[in-house]
Write an enzyme that holds these catalytic residues in place. Structure first.
Site, short mmCIF file in Angstrom:
data_model
loop_
_atom_site.label_atom_id
_atom_site.label_comp_id
_atom_site.label_asym_id
_atom_site.label_seq_id
_atom_site.Cartn_x
_atom_site.Cartn_y
_atom_site.Cartn_z
N SER A 275 3.56 11.23 12.58
CA SER A 275 3.47 10.44 11.36
C SER A 275 4.57 10.87 10.39
O SER A 275 4.77 12.07 10.16
CB SER A 275 2.11 10.63 10.68
OG SER A 275 2.08 9.99 9.42
N ASP B 279 3.45 -0.32 12.52
CA ASP B 279 2.27 -0.93 11.90
C ASP B 279 2.18 -2.42 12.20
O ASP B 279 1.10 -3.01 12.07
CB ASP B 279 2.27 -0.71 10.38
CG ASP B 279 1.64 0.61 9.99
OD1 ASP B 279 1.09 1.31 10.86
OD2 ASP B 279 1.71 0.97 8.80
N ARG C 136 -4.69 2.04 18.31
CA ARG C 136 -4.35 0.62 18.20
C ARG C 136 -3.81 0.05 19.50
O ARG C 136 -4.03 -1.13 19.80
CB ARG C 136 -3.35 0.41 17.06
CG ARG C 136 -3.98 0.56 15.69
CD ARG C 136 -2.98 0.34 14.57
NE ARG C 136 -3.67 0.43 13.27
CZ ARG C 136 -3.05 0.61 12.12
NH1 ARG C 136 -1.72 0.74 12.09
NH2 ARG C 136 -3.74 0.67 10.99
N LYS D 212 -9.72 -2.20 3.10
CA LYS D 212 -8.82 -1.04 3.04
C LYS D 212 -7.50 -1.38 2.38
O LYS D 212 -6.97 -0.60 1.60
CB LYS D 212 -8.59 -0.51 4.46
CG LYS D 212 -7.70 0.72 4.56
CD LYS D 212 -7.61 1.19 5.99
CE LYS D 212 -6.65 2.34 6.14
NZ LYS D 212 -7.12 3.57 5.48
N ARG E 243 -8.30 11.88 12.27
CA ARG E 243 -6.84 11.75 12.29
C ARG E 243 -6.16 13.09 11.99
O ARG E 243 -6.65 13.89 11.18
CB ARG E 243 -6.39 10.67 11.30
CG ARG E 243 -6.96 9.31 11.65
CD ARG E 243 -6.52 8.24 10.69
NE ARG E 243 -5.08 7.99 10.78
CZ ARG E 243 -4.45 7.08 10.04
NH1 ARG E 243 -5.13 6.36 9.16
NH2 ARG E 243 -3.15 6.90 10.17
N SER F 75 8.72 6.22 12.47
CA SER F 75 8.63 5.34 11.29
C SER F 75 9.60 5.75 10.19
O SER F 75 9.26 5.84 9.01
CB SER F 75 7.20 5.31 10.75
OG SER F 75 6.29 4.88 11.73
N LYS G 191 -3.68 6.20 14.66
CA LYS G 191 -3.87 5.50 13.38
C LYS G 191 -5.37 5.41 13.10
O LYS G 191 -6.15 6.26 13.53
CB LYS G 191 -3.23 4.11 13.47
CG LYS G 191 -1.72 4.14 13.68
CD LYS G 191 -0.99 4.57 12.43
CE LYS G 191 0.51 4.41 12.56
NZ LYS G 191 1.22 4.72 11.30
N LYS H 114 0.84 -1.20 0.00
CA LYS H 114 0.00 0.00 0.00
C LYS H 114 0.87 1.25 0.00
O LYS H 114 0.62 2.20 -0.76
CB LYS H 114 -0.91 0.01 1.22
CG LYS H 114 -1.82 1.24 1.29
CD LYS H 114 -2.57 1.34 2.61
CE LYS H 114 -1.67 1.78 3.73
NZ LYS H 114 -2.40 2.18 4.95
N SER H 115 1.89 1.27 0.85
CA SER H 115 2.75 2.45 0.97
C SER H 115 3.47 2.74 -0.34
O SER H 115 3.56 3.90 -0.76
CB SER H 115 3.76 2.24 2.09
OG SER H 115 3.14 2.04 3.32
#
Length: 415
Positions: free
Chosen positions: A155, A301, A332, A399, A109, A182, A328, A10-11
């Site tokens: 993020s 993640d 989570r 998703k 978000r 990240s 997120k 996805k990224s």
């Protein structure tokens, strides 16, 4: 030995779509991920006037270095954080009025660090309701560029959006980052930008790390999307959890862009047998999972994946430095704790950590997914050893992996 083909990242797909749209010429993306998030990104590009042709196994994007092909557009970003954060930056480099909105989940978000940075670059934008959140209106007049400071502690996507914008500015862009979470995702961004012709320098100084991006524009290319490392984590974890289990994922090896492949190193520390080859990774169960303390800031993640198998370890599993997982698709960290407790597992939490004690999860129980695909896919691994686990929203996996349940069920039968 089970060999499983994991859908595209996805990224990587999201970044490739941005870069292709900004490039001179027509780009072909091979094996892009087809999911709600990436389809939403492609639809957003079409709404902005970019030509996107989707075929099985290949997407073709006609780039527009000058920006969107329309003077006015409404873009619905669905649940996609990459869509909601990357496309406003792309639109800002063009000329026109572009309105962005998103799902209630995505509206919650944060967006503020990115929009603050865009304003510092002279972009005219307005939040429609709550400052720092969607909906958002961007009035694009091109961007001169310049220097700015950014806190990317919530993020890394804020930094990625600005970096990818850099080659489209008139004078280039220098971003000094005061905090960054990240970081491997930023390394993905830099590698992909260079593949499309960008020039980026990086320097560490007393005030933080500075990324300097030259105003080179981008060149179209043919780009192959590698399998999704975060999605692979569920299959790797399942193999490690199951006595005699083993799985190989082709396409993810020593040259992989995605830092989330580092999850297999966590499994190795827990006792699994891990082999990373040039173009594939194999995880085998040794019949034992050891407890450990691990910092997952850079691979957060996959935190829910580890939380989901933690009860089966022979000692406590403590996961640290994951405060960003609270912003997120859901919180989570709390969602993992809530569901593990519902299964009878003792869990302690703090602002940026979770500690899970050994125990035998007890079913039946319904997992509260909070509409988060990663909660569903993670606890599907727990369900391998816990009869009677169900999900209140199993379909939210669309998703990133619409066929997850079918694929995972068939995979589990072969373990």
């Amino acid at each position: 030995m089970t060999v499983i083909d994991i859908p595209g990242s996805k990224s990587v797909t999201a970044r490739a779509l941005f870069l292709a749209a900004a490039a001179e010429g027509t780009t072909t993306l091979l094996r892009p991920l087809r999911s709600d998030d990436t389809e939403g990104f492609a639809e957003g590009l079409k709404a902005l006037g970019y030509a996107v042709r989707q075929e099985p196994g290949a997407w073709h994007i006609e780039g527009r270095p000058a920006g969107p092909g329309v003077a006015e557009a409404d873009v619905y970003c669905r649940d996609g954080a990459t869509t909601a954060r990357f496309l406003p930056a792309l639109a800002a480099a063009g000329h026109g009025t572009f309105r962005f909105d998103a799902s209630p989940q995505m509206r919650r978000r944060p967006l503020g660090p990115l929009t603050t940075a865009l304003r510092e670059l002279g972009v005219e934008l307005a939040h429609g309701e709550r400052e720092g959140h969607h909906p958002l209106t961007v009035t694009g007049r091109g961007i001169k560029g310049g220097a700015l400071r950014l806190d990317a502690g919530q993020s890394s996507q804020y930094l990625t959006a600005l970096l990818m914008l850099g080659p489209l500015t008139a004078d280039g862009l220098a971003v000094t980052v005061t905090d960054l979470v990240s970081e491997p995702y930023v390394e993905i961004t830099l590698a992909m930008m260079r593949a499309f012709g960008a020039e980026i320098a990086r320097e560490d100084g007393p005030e933080g790390r500075t990324y300097t991006v030259a105003p080179t524009g981008y060149r179209a290319t043919t780009y192959a999307i590698e399998p999704d490392a975060s999605t692979s984590s569920y299959f790797f974890a399942a193999a490690a959890l199951t006595p005699g289990g083993a799985v190989t994922v082709p396409g993810l090896g020593t040259g992989a862009l995605q830092g989330d492949l580092g999850f297999v190193d966590v499994l190795r520390r827990m006792g699994a047998d891990v082999t990373i080859g040039a173009d594939r990774t194999t995880v085998r169960s040794t019949g034992t999972l050891r407890g450990l303390t691990v910092n997952m800031r850079d691979i957060s993640d996959t935190m829910p994946t580890l939380a989901a198998i933690a009860p089966f370890a022979d000692g406590p599993v403590r996961i640290e430095d994951v405060a960003n997982t609270r912003v997120k698709e859901c919180d989570r960290l709390d969602a993992c704790a809530e569901n593990l407790r519902a299964l009878g597992i003792t869990v302690d939490t703090g602002p940026d950590w979770i500690e899970i004690h050994p125990g035998t999860p007890a079913g039946p129980a319904e997992i509260a997914t909070h509409g988060d695909h990663r909660i569903v896919m993670s606890f599907a691994v727990t369900a391998l050893r816990t009869p009677g686990v169900t999900f209140d929203d199993p379909g939210c996996v669309r998703k990133t992996f619409p066929d997850f349940h079918t694929v995972f069920e068939a995979f589990a039968r072969g373990l």
